[in-house]
Scaffold this motif. Structure first.
Motif, PDB file in Angstrom:
ATOM      1  N   GLU A  81       0.964  -1.253  -0.044  1.00 42.83           N
ATOM      2  CA  GLU A  81      -0.160  -0.045  -0.069  1.00 42.83           C
ATOM      3  C   GLU A  81       0.923   1.155  -0.094  1.00 42.83           C
ATOM      4  O   GLU A  81       0.676   2.141   0.692  1.00 42.83           O
ATOM      5  CB  GLU A  81      -0.945   0.036   1.201  1.00 42.83           C
ATOM      6  CG  GLU A  81      -1.914  -1.146   1.201  1.00 42.83           C
ATOM      7  CD  GLU A  81      -3.032  -1.333   2.309  1.00 42.83           C
ATOM      8  OE1 GLU A  81      -2.968  -0.262   3.237  1.00 42.83           O
ATOM      9  OE2 GLU A  81      -3.693  -2.269   2.486  1.00 42.83           O
ATOM     10  N   ASN A  82       1.855   1.157  -0.736  1.00 41.45           N
ATOM     11  CA  ASN A  82       2.750   2.486  -0.996  1.00 41.45           C
ATOM     12  C   ASN A  82       2.436   3.258  -2.093  1.00 41.45           C
ATOM     13  O   ASN A  82       2.564   2.801  -3.491  1.00 41.45           O
ATOM     14  CB  ASN A  82       4.230   1.648  -1.197  1.00 41.45           C
ATOM     15  CG  ASN A  82       5.174   2.743  -1.127  1.00 41.45           C
ATOM     16  OD1 ASN A  82       5.293   3.889  -2.065  1.00 41.45           O
ATOM     17  ND2 ASN A  82       6.115   2.633  -0.113  1.00 41.45           N
ATOM     18  N   GLN A  83       2.027   4.401  -1.810  1.00 45.25           N
ATOM     19  CA  GLN A  83       1.642   5.452  -2.802  1.00 45.25           C
ATOM     20  C   GLN A  83       2.657   5.619  -3.956  1.00 45.25           C
ATOM     21  O   GLN A  83       2.288   6.038  -5.157  1.00 45.25           O
ATOM     22  CB  GLN A  83       1.066   6.628  -2.129  1.00 45.25           C
ATOM     23  CG  GLN A  83       0.383   7.554  -2.933  1.00 45.25           C
ATOM     24  CD  GLN A  83      -0.238   8.805  -2.432  1.00 45.25           C
ATOM     25  OE1 GLN A  83      -0.412   8.943  -0.996  1.00 45.25           O
ATOM     26  NE2 GLN A  83      -0.665   9.971  -3.107  1.00 45.25           N
ATOM     27  N   CYS A  84       3.841   5.998  -3.402  1.00 42.80           N
ATOM     28  CA  CYS A  84       4.871   6.240  -4.410  1.00 42.80           C
ATOM     29  C   CYS A  84       5.131   5.255  -5.483  1.00 42.80           C
ATOM     30  O   CYS A  84       5.209   5.598  -6.482  1.00 42.80           O
ATOM     31  CB  CYS A  84       6.236   6.880  -3.393  1.00 42.80           C
ATOM     32  SG  CYS A  84       6.155   8.074  -2.513  1.00 42.80           S
ATOM     33  N   LEU A  85       5.163   3.994  -4.744  1.00 47.93           N
ATOM     34  CA  LEU A  85       5.442   2.938  -5.775  1.00 47.93           C
ATOM     35  C   LEU A  85       4.270   2.790  -6.916  1.00 47.93           C
ATOM     36  O   LEU A  85       4.578   2.400  -8.014  1.00 47.93           O
ATOM     37  CB  LEU A  85       5.404   1.432  -4.835  1.00 47.93           C
ATOM     38  CG  LEU A  85       6.656   1.286  -4.320  1.00 47.93           C
ATOM     39  CD1 LEU A  85       6.837  -0.162  -3.682  1.00 47.93           C
ATOM     40  CD2 LEU A  85       7.919   0.889  -5.566  1.00 47.93           C
ATOM     41  N   LEU A  86       3.005   2.968  -6.316  1.00 48.66           N
ATOM     42  CA  LEU A  86       1.912   2.769  -7.109  1.00 48.66           C
ATOM     43  C   LEU A  86       1.985   4.075  -8.202  1.00 48.66           C
ATOM     44  O   LEU A  86       1.388   3.733  -9.400  1.00 48.66           O
ATOM     45  CB  LEU A  86       0.619   2.929  -6.489  1.00 48.66           C
ATOM     46  CG  LEU A  86       0.170   1.783  -5.524  1.00 48.66           C
ATOM     47  CD1 LEU A  86      -0.883   2.149  -4.606  1.00 48.66           C
ATOM     48  CD2 LEU A  86      -0.006   0.672  -6.419  1.00 48.66           C
ATOM     49  N   CYS A  87       2.237   5.180  -7.745  1.00 49.63           N
ATOM     50  CA  CYS A  87       2.391   6.391  -8.840  1.00 49.63           C
ATOM     51  C   CYS A  87       3.522   5.932 -10.040  1.00 49.63           C
ATOM     52  O   CYS A  87       3.247   6.308 -10.838  1.00 49.63           O
ATOM     53  CB  CYS A  87       2.556   7.601  -8.097  1.00 49.63           C
ATOM     54  SG  CYS A  87       1.398   8.202  -7.219  1.00 49.63           S
ATOM     55  N   ARG A 248      -4.431   8.409  -0.908  1.00 54.40           N
ATOM     56  CA  ARG A 248      -4.269   9.949  -0.753  1.00 54.40           C
ATOM     57  C   ARG A 248      -5.434  10.555   0.232  1.00 54.40           C
ATOM     58  O   ARG A 248      -5.013  11.198   0.872  1.00 54.40           O
ATOM     59  CB  ARG A 248      -4.454  10.407  -2.292  1.00 54.40           C
ATOM     60  CG  ARG A 248      -4.187  12.043  -2.102  1.00 54.40           C
ATOM     61  CD  ARG A 248      -4.231  12.712  -3.440  1.00 54.40           C
ATOM     62  NE  ARG A 248      -3.256  12.220  -4.410  1.00 54.40           N
ATOM     63  CZ  ARG A 248      -2.006  12.749  -4.427  1.00 54.40           C
ATOM     64  NH1 ARG A 248      -1.523  13.910  -3.654  1.00 54.40           N
ATOM     65  NH2 ARG A 248      -1.106  12.033  -5.350  1.00 54.40           N
ATOM     66  N   ARG A 249      -6.595   9.799   0.152  1.00 56.48           N
ATOM     67  CA  ARG A 249      -7.738  10.278   0.910  1.00 56.48           C
ATOM     68  C   ARG A 249      -7.636   9.669   2.516  1.00 56.48           C
ATOM     69  O   ARG A 249      -8.423   9.975   3.235  1.00 56.48           O
ATOM     70  CB  ARG A 249      -9.064   9.818   0.279  1.00 56.48           C
ATOM     71  CG  ARG A 249      -9.391  10.789  -0.876  1.00 56.48           C
ATOM     72  CD  ARG A 249     -10.977  10.562  -1.316  1.00 56.48           C
ATOM     73  NE  ARG A 249     -11.275   9.162  -1.550  1.00 56.48           N
ATOM     74  CZ  ARG A 249     -11.387   8.504  -2.752  1.00 56.48           C
ATOM     75  NH1 ARG A 249     -10.920   9.283  -3.783  1.00 56.48           N
ATOM     76  NH2 ARG A 249     -11.642   7.282  -2.542  1.00 56.48           N
TER      77      ARG A 249
END
Length: 257
Positions: A81-87, A248-249
């Motif tokens: 659940e890593n936002q940087c990796l997903l982006c 993000r939310r």
């Protein structure tokens, strides 16, 4: 509703990335097979213009390797659940998709030239290169094509009448590979006073159409794989974007399980 959407995005992203990873491995395998397949090499090596076929296989192997990397990053990003990796994963997918679309358009635009390249290359090989001491590999390739496709010449056996092979190297002869029952010397004396009489013992069809069909069959295979991969990539982009927005939310903190 939000929890269900988040969980669906996460699990579907893991599944699609696992599929993407497998497809990447398959793409690498198919690309290597198309590059190293002896039959394809015989067709391509008869003319310089068809060397771009090899370029297409290198691009396929490269895209497959990148897909394996992207699939691995996507799985890690979803599981952790890593936002940087997903982006980063989303941007990689977009770039890869653009490259694949561009490659597909290039193949489609150049597909019409394949028949012309094959005819020009085979004509040059038949009329000026076949049978020469420094063209041993090309001579073997032409013989192999004529026997495999049961054909003779480019458009027919008459292409050999004015060739350097029949006028200078082996006078009044067709290559032995033009014979239906191939044996050493079976093509000798087939040309009489510059004319090729009807002879049921030699192949009548030309090789141009047969070789073109064999090459284009591989293009169809590439196109089919590309469409399947593209669909998977679009779904991966959609689910990664949904999960990234949820993170993000702050939904990931709200729905800990």
């Amino acid at each position: 509703m939000g929890e269900a959407c988040y969980r669906c995005s996460k699990y579907m992203l893991v599944i699609f990335n696992f599929i993407l990873l497998l497809l990447g491995c398959g793409l690498v395998g198919v690309g290597l097979w198309l590059r190293l397949d002896p039959s394809s090499q015989r067709y391509v090596d008869t003319t310089v213009e068809l060397q771009q076929y090899y370029l297409g296989t290198y691009v396929m192997v490269g895209c497959g390797a990148v897909m394996v990397l992207v699939g691995f990053i996507g799985c890690c990003g979803a599981c952790c659940e890593n936002q940087c990796l997903l982006c980063f994963y989303f941007l990689l997918l977009v770039c890869l998709f653009v490259v694949e679309v561009g490659g597909g358009v290039w193949i489609y635009l150049n597909k019409k030239d394949v028949a012309k390249y094959i005819e020009e290359g085979l004509t040059e090989a038949v009329t000026t290169m076949y049978g020469k001491d420094d063209q041993e590999e090309l001579t073997k390739a032409i013989d192999s094509i004529q026997q495999e496709f049961q054909c003779c010449g480019v458009s027919g056996p008459g292409d050999w009448v004015l060739s350097e092979y029949s006028t200078l190297i082996s006078t009044a002869a067709l290559p032995d590979s033009c014979c239906k029952e191939m044996s050493q010397g079976c093509g000798n004396g087939k040309i009489v006073s510059g004319i090729l009489p009807f002879d049921n013992a030699i192949y009548k069809d030309g090789c141009g159409v047969a070789v073109t069909t064999a090459i284009e069959r591989n293009y169809v295979l590439i196109a089919g794989i590309g469409i399947g991969v593209g669909v998977i990539q679009l779904l991966g982009m959609m689910f990664s974007l949904c999960m990234c927005c949820s993170l993000r939310r702050g939904n990931s903190k709200e729905y800990v399980y």
